[in-house]
Design a protein around this motif. Structure first.
Motif, mmCIF file in Angstrom:
data_model
loop_
_atom_site.group_PDB
_atom_site.id
_atom_site.type_symbol
_atom_site.label_atom_id
_atom_site.label_comp_id
_atom_site.label_asym_id
_atom_site.label_seq_id
_atom_site.Cartn_x
_atom_site.Cartn_y
_atom_site.Cartn_z
ATOM 1 N N ILE A 74 0.831 -1.217 0.000
ATOM 2 C CA ILE A 74 0.000 0.000 0.000
ATOM 3 C C ILE A 74 0.862 1.262 0.000
ATOM 4 O O ILE A 74 0.508 2.262 -0.633
ATOM 5 N N GLY A 75 1.993 1.206 0.707
ATOM 6 C CA GLY A 75 2.879 2.362 0.664
ATOM 7 C C GLY A 75 3.199 2.909 2.048
ATOM 8 O O GLY A 75 2.464 2.706 3.005
ATOM 9 N N ARG A 76 4.346 3.611 2.130
ATOM 10 C CA ARG A 76 4.785 4.174 3.405
ATOM 11 C C ARG A 76 3.829 5.249 3.899
ATOM 12 O O ARG A 76 3.658 5.440 5.110
ATOM 13 N N GLU A 77 3.181 5.957 2.989
ATOM 14 C CA GLU A 77 2.240 7.009 3.395
ATOM 15 C C GLU A 77 1.102 6.428 4.227
ATOM 16 O O GLU A 77 0.614 7.067 5.165
ATOM 17 N N MET A 78 0.678 5.204 3.896
ATOM 18 C CA MET A 78 -0.393 4.563 4.659
ATOM 19 C C MET A 78 0.063 4.293 6.092
ATOM 20 O O MET A 78 -0.701 4.466 7.052
ATOM 21 N N VAL A 79 1.311 3.866 6.267
ATOM 22 C CA VAL A 79 1.827 3.612 7.619
ATOM 23 C C VAL A 79 1.795 4.890 8.442
ATOM 24 O O VAL A 79 1.345 4.901 9.596
ATOM 25 N N ASP A 80 2.284 5.983 7.871
ATOM 26 C CA ASP A 80 2.278 7.273 8.593
ATOM 27 C C ASP A 80 0.848 7.691 8.924
ATOM 28 O O ASP A 80 0.588 8.211 10.016
ATOM 29 N N PHE A 81 -0.069 7.471 7.981
ATOM 30 C CA PHE A 81 -1.458 7.864 8.208
ATOM 31 C C PHE A 81 -2.085 7.032 9.329
ATOM 32 O O PHE A 81 -2.800 7.556 10.186
ATOM 33 N N LEU A 82 -1.796 5.733 9.354
ATOM 34 C CA LEU A 82 -2.355 4.865 10.396
ATOM 35 C C LEU A 82 -1.834 5.262 11.777
ATOM 36 O O LEU A 82 -2.567 5.205 12.772
#
Length: 284
Positions: A74-82
C-alpha cells in the motif's frame, strides 16, 4: 470495500479483540483479523462490557510482518497515516483503520484519496482534527516555572503530545520541562539531550513562587490592557481561542487579589458584543 465484497469474504463478526493501545498492538490485531478471517470490534485496554467472545491480542513479532506488508503493498504514506489515526479520539477508529487496510490491499496507495468513501472520509477528518489541535496547543500551552523547570497541564481531545514534541523540544532545547496530558494521563518530559512520553496517572502543578506569581500578574495585565475595548468581538475571540482552552491559560486565571478580566473590561467601558458595530464588518 463494499458490503457485498465483505460478505463474500465470510468474516466472523461476533468477536472482540483487546490490545494494549500501542501501534504494534494494533498491527497484531490486523494480523489476527486476516489470519483468522474475522472482522472484530477492537478495544484498547478493557473490553469487559462487550457481549461477544473477547480475545486478548499480545504485541509481538507479528507487528513487523504486517508493517512490512503494508509498506510493500500500500505504501509508506499509509503507515504514517495509520499512526496518526491511532492518536485521534474517533470512537471506532480501530475498526475503521482495519477496514481501510482491507481496502488498501485491494485499491493500492490511492485509497487515501477516496474521500467519497465513508471510512476514508471519517479517518481523514479525524486526522485533520488531531493535527489542528496539536497546532493550536503550540500556542495555548502556559508554563509555570518552579525549581528551575517548566510545567504545564493540557486537556486535549486527541493524543497530541507526540505531535507537540518537536515544536517544544526545539523551542526550549536547553530547558527542562514537563507537559501533562490530563485527558490521556501521559506526560511529555524533556531534559537537555533526553525526551520521552510516559504514562502518569496524576500530576498537579507545583505552587508558584513569588517571582512566578509576579510574572503571571504581569501577563494578565498585558492581556487586559492590549485589547481595545471598543473593538471587543467575543465571537471572534472564541473562534481564534476556543473556550475549552481557557482553563489552562494564565490570562484567564483569577487569583486572590487580582482583577477579573470581565470586571476590567466593564471598567474600561466595553459594550456587550451584540451591540458593537465595527466599521466595514458585516452584521451577524
Amino acid at each position: 470495500m463494499t458490503a457485498k465484497e465483505e460478505k463474500d469474504m465470510v468474516l466472523r463478526r461476533d468477536i472482540a479483540y483487546e490490545y494494549d493501545g500501542s501501534f504494534e498492538g494494533f498491527l497484531c490485531c490486523v494480523y489476527d483479523a486476516f489470519y483468522r478471517r474475522e472482522a472484530p470490534a477492537i478495544f484498547a485496554g478493557n473490553a469487559q462490557a462487550f457481549l461477544y467472545e473477547t480475545r486478548r491480542v499480545a504485541s509481538d513479532e507479528r507487528a513487523g510482518k504486517v508493517l512490512d506488508s503494508i509498506r510493500e503493498k500500500i505504501g509508506r504514506e499509509m503507515v504514517d497515516f495509520l499512526r496518526l489515526c491511532l492518536l485521534t479520539c474517533l470512537p471506532d477508529k480501530e475498526e475503521q483503520m482495519l477496514r481501510l487496510i482491507r481496502m488498501g490491499y485491494q485499491k493500492g496507495a490511492g485509497v487515501l484519496q477516496m474521500l467519497a468513501d465513508p471510512c476514508v472520509n471519517a479517518l481523514q477528518k479525524a486526522v485533520f482534527a488531531l493535527t489542528h489541535e496539536a497546532h493550536q496547543f503550540t500556542g495555548f500551552v502556559r508554563f509555570r516555572e518552579a525549581g528551575g523547570a517548566l510545567f504545564a497541564i493540557i486537556r486535549p481531545k486527541n493524543q497530541v503530545l507526540s505531535l507537540m514534541e518537536p515544536h517544544f523540544c526545539a523551542r526550549f532545547n536547553a530547558e527542562s520541562f514537563l507537559i501533562y496530558d490530563k485527558t490521556y494521563k501521559q506526560a511529555l518530559v524533556h531534559q537537555p539531550g533526553r525526551t520521552g512520553i510516559f504514562p502518569l496517572e496524576h500530576f498537579e502543578l507545583p505552587e508558584a513562587g513569588e517571582e512566578e506569581r509576579a510574572y503571571q500578574q504581569l501577563w494578565r495585565l498585558f492581556y487586559q490592557t492590549i485589547e481595545v475595548p471598543g473593538r471587543h468581538n467575543e465571537r471572534q475571540r472564541q473562534t481564534l481561542m476556543p473556550k475549552r482552552y481557557w482553563a489552562s491559560l494564565t490570562e484567564f486565571e483569577t487569583p486572590a487579589g487580582a482583577i477579573p478580566h470581565q470586571v476590567y473590561r466593564a471598567a474600561c467601558g466595553s459594550q456587550p458584543p451584540a451591540k458593537q458595530k465595527i466599521a466595514g464588518q458585516k452584521s451577524d
